[in-house]
Write an enzyme that holds these catalytic residues in place. Structure first.
Site, PDB file in Angstrom:
ATOM      1  N   TYR A   1       0.834  -1.208   0.000  1.00 57.35           N
ATOM      2  CA  TYR A   1       0.000   0.000   0.000  1.00 57.35           C
ATOM      3  C   TYR A   1       0.861   1.247   0.000  1.00 57.35           C
ATOM      4  O   TYR A   1       1.941   1.275   0.604  1.00 57.35           O
ATOM      5  CB  TYR A   1      -0.866   0.049   1.255  1.00 57.35           C
TER       6      TYR A   1
ATOM      7  N   TYR B   1      -0.949  -9.887   0.680  1.00 56.92           N
ATOM      8  CA  TYR B   1       0.084  -9.336   1.558  1.00 56.92           C
ATOM      9  C   TYR B   1      -0.022  -9.923   2.960  1.00 56.92           C
ATOM     10  O   TYR B   1      -1.099 -10.306   3.404  1.00 56.92           O
ATOM     11  CB  TYR B   1       0.022  -7.807   1.588  1.00 56.92           C
TER      12      TYR B   1
ATOM     13  N   ARG C   1      -3.465 -11.634   3.736  1.00 55.75           N
ATOM     14  CA  ARG C   1      -4.745 -11.261   3.143  1.00 55.75           C
ATOM     15  C   ARG C   1      -4.817 -11.781   1.715  1.00 55.75           C
ATOM     16  O   ARG C   1      -3.849 -11.640   0.960  1.00 55.75           O
ATOM     17  CB  ARG C   1      -4.908  -9.728   3.076  1.00 55.75           C
TER      18      ARG C   1
ATOM     19  N   HIS D   1      -7.464  -8.320  -2.672  1.00 52.85           N
ATOM     20  CA  HIS D   1      -8.784  -7.711  -2.480  1.00 52.85           C
ATOM     21  C   HIS D   1      -8.756  -6.241  -2.852  1.00 52.85           C
ATOM     22  O   HIS D   1      -7.695  -5.600  -2.854  1.00 52.85           O
ATOM     23  CB  HIS D   1      -9.239  -7.854  -1.019  1.00 52.85           C
TER      24      HIS D   1
ATOM     25  N   HIS E   1     -10.787  -2.731  -1.621  1.00 53.75           N
ATOM     26  CA  HIS E   1     -11.708  -2.139  -0.658  1.00 53.75           C
ATOM     27  C   HIS E   1     -12.710  -1.242  -1.397  1.00 53.75           C
ATOM     28  O   HIS E   1     -12.317  -0.492  -2.298  1.00 53.75           O
ATOM     29  CB  HIS E   1     -10.943  -1.271   0.344  1.00 53.75           C
TER      30      HIS E   1
HETATM   31 FE   LIG Z   1      -6.412  -4.230   2.476  1.00 55.28          FE
END
Ligand SMILES: [Fe+3]
Lengths: 241, 207
Positions: free
Chosen positions: A107, A146, A156, A159, A161
């Site tokens: 991110y 990640y 995770r 995905h 969001h």
């Molecule tokens: Fe996330």
């Protein structure tokens, strides 16, 4: 005032409960007391509206909207679908915002600690407003999985969001979209906060070969359902908007 | 519960720790994608009503403020009208959006909204509610966005008449929704701290 519309109560067995100990952050952040039921008023039945004029030409293109020297790196995908209410009516003219990690699972955020590389051409945010049929569409790259600090080795699944406005503040929703066929969906403590497998499957976008852009991008279809109003009494009350 | 509807609502998932990337990208240094973060500015020079600042913190069960939360507020204008297409009682102040969005500070956990004091809005049976601001909170560890309301400590009479506030059985719990009034540099400020758990747990609504 008795003709004010209202919503069907939220099905709280379909959503994740507040406390889900396998997802450790929920332990200290979940209310212990029961929610107080509120007979909805205008405060919940109205909401802000965002027009199509808000949206810039690249807002729904995460491959280009942060590009400095070239396109974002990764597998090019189209995500599209419709926003409907619980009565399967399209929800037009509502704002969708989305955010995600880059193709390596990293991110762009000051608190992010994952070692995967940043992509200088990828910001990770986008937005759009639904069309007359409730439809939306955006272009991005497929995010990577990640690791995250929860259990000793939790990852995770890939995905995206989503934040969704309806036409009322009571419909406000944040969720995550997963990708068909990803085995990591079924190992994730955040996903498994949702008790019902059928509810989880509602978050899994289907690979859609028919909408693939040949030699360019795969397509995934993700429909979103917002709370619907009580169906019988107020059938026509909101149509004039 | 019988569900008359044909589809189920999309289940919620946490907004996670990086909600800012999507909802306040400029705040987290993703600049140049949107001109300004949505909901940052609620008022302009011509907005009617008393200017107020609403601020506070959100505390977890161990008393630590959340530094990665996001709050949205929704409120009526000074005349009690919502700036919404679904407002049928009249035209709301065009200089007031009624909607704000702020992240809690990454160091102190404080949030802050510059807004106006709302007017009173009737509930379904026509009785007037006290002035209030609706809050919606998402963060890492919150699986489904939390709805609450902030009321005003200096509105005793209206608070006493409010069908929602006065309908809360426990006076101690109702008090968790009332923001205290103060003054900073001549500006009216209301402090509204939110407690997710423990003593003084804030009331959250199933709206
Ligand atoms: Fe996330």
């Amino acid at each position: 005032m008795s003709d004010q519309p209202t919503f069907t109560p939220r099905d709280r067995s379909w959503h994740p409960p507040a406390l889900t100990p396998q997802y450790k952050s929920s332990v200290l952040r979940s209310p212990n007391q029961r929610l107080l039921s509120l007979d909805t008023t205008l405060s919940e039945m109205t909401g802000p509206r965002f027009g199509h004029d808000l949206i810039g030409p690249l807002d729904n293109d995460l491959i280009r909207n942060y590009a400095q020297t070239g396109d974002a790196i990764g597998q090019r995908i189209i995500v599209y679908g419709r926003v409907l209410d619980e009565d399967a009516r399209p929800v037009p003219n509502v704002l969708l915002e989305f955010w995600q990690a880059n193709a390596g699972g990293r991110y762009r955020h000051r608190n992010e600690g994952y070692v995967a590389a940043l992509d200088p051409n990828f910001g990770g945010c986008g937005r759009t407003v639904t069309g007359a049929d409730g439809g939306y569409r955006f272009r991005t790259i497929k995010p990577g999985a990640y690791p995250w600090p929860n259990g000793p080795n939790d990852w995770r699944p890939a995905h995206i969001h989503f934040s969704v406005f309806g036409y009322a503040f009571a419909q406000r929703l944040v969720t995550q979209m997963y990708f068909e066929g990803d085995p990591m969906i079924w190992q994730c403590p955040i996903v498994s906060a949702i008790p019902d497998r059928a509810a989880i499957e509602q978050l899994v976008a289907a690979l859609d070969r028919d909408n693939t852009l040949p030699m360019d991008a795969l397509a995934y279809r993700f429909d979103i359902v917002l709370r619907g109003r009580h169906s019988t009494l107020f059938e026509n009350r909101l149509e004039g908007n | 519960m019988t569900r008359p509807n044909t589809l189920e609502e999309t289940p919620s998932q946490t907004a996670g720790p990086y909600v800012h990337i999507g909802l306040t990208p400029n705040w987290c240094d993703i600049e140049g994608v949107y001109p300004e973060d949505l909901g940052r500015t609620m008022v302009d020079a011509e907005t009617a009503g008393e200017r107020i600042i609403v601020s506070g913190r959100i505390f977890d069960g161990s008393g630590v403020p959340l530094k990665d939360a996001l709050i949205e507020i929704w409120q009526a204008d000074a005349n009690g009208l919502y700036n919404s297409p679904l407002e049928k009682r009249g035209e709301a102040d065009p200089h007031f959006t009624g909607w704000g969005r702020q992240a809690t500070d990454g160091t102190t956990g404080e949030y802050r909204f510059e807004t106006i004091k709302p007017g009173r809005v009737p509930c379904r049976d026509g009785r007037l509610m006290a002035p209030h601001i609706s809050f919606w909170i998402v963060a890492r560890g919150i699986n489904l966005g939390l709805h609450t309301r902030m009321y005003f400590a200096d509105e005793d009479a209206a608070n006493g008449e409010c069908p929602v506030l006065s309908g809360i059985g426990s006076k101690a719990r109702a008090a968790t929704l009332i923001a205290s009034r103060g003054e900073v540099d001549g500006a009216a400020t209301y402090t509204f701290d939110i407690h997710l758990q423990g003593d003084g747990e804030t009331i959250f609504f199933d709206v």
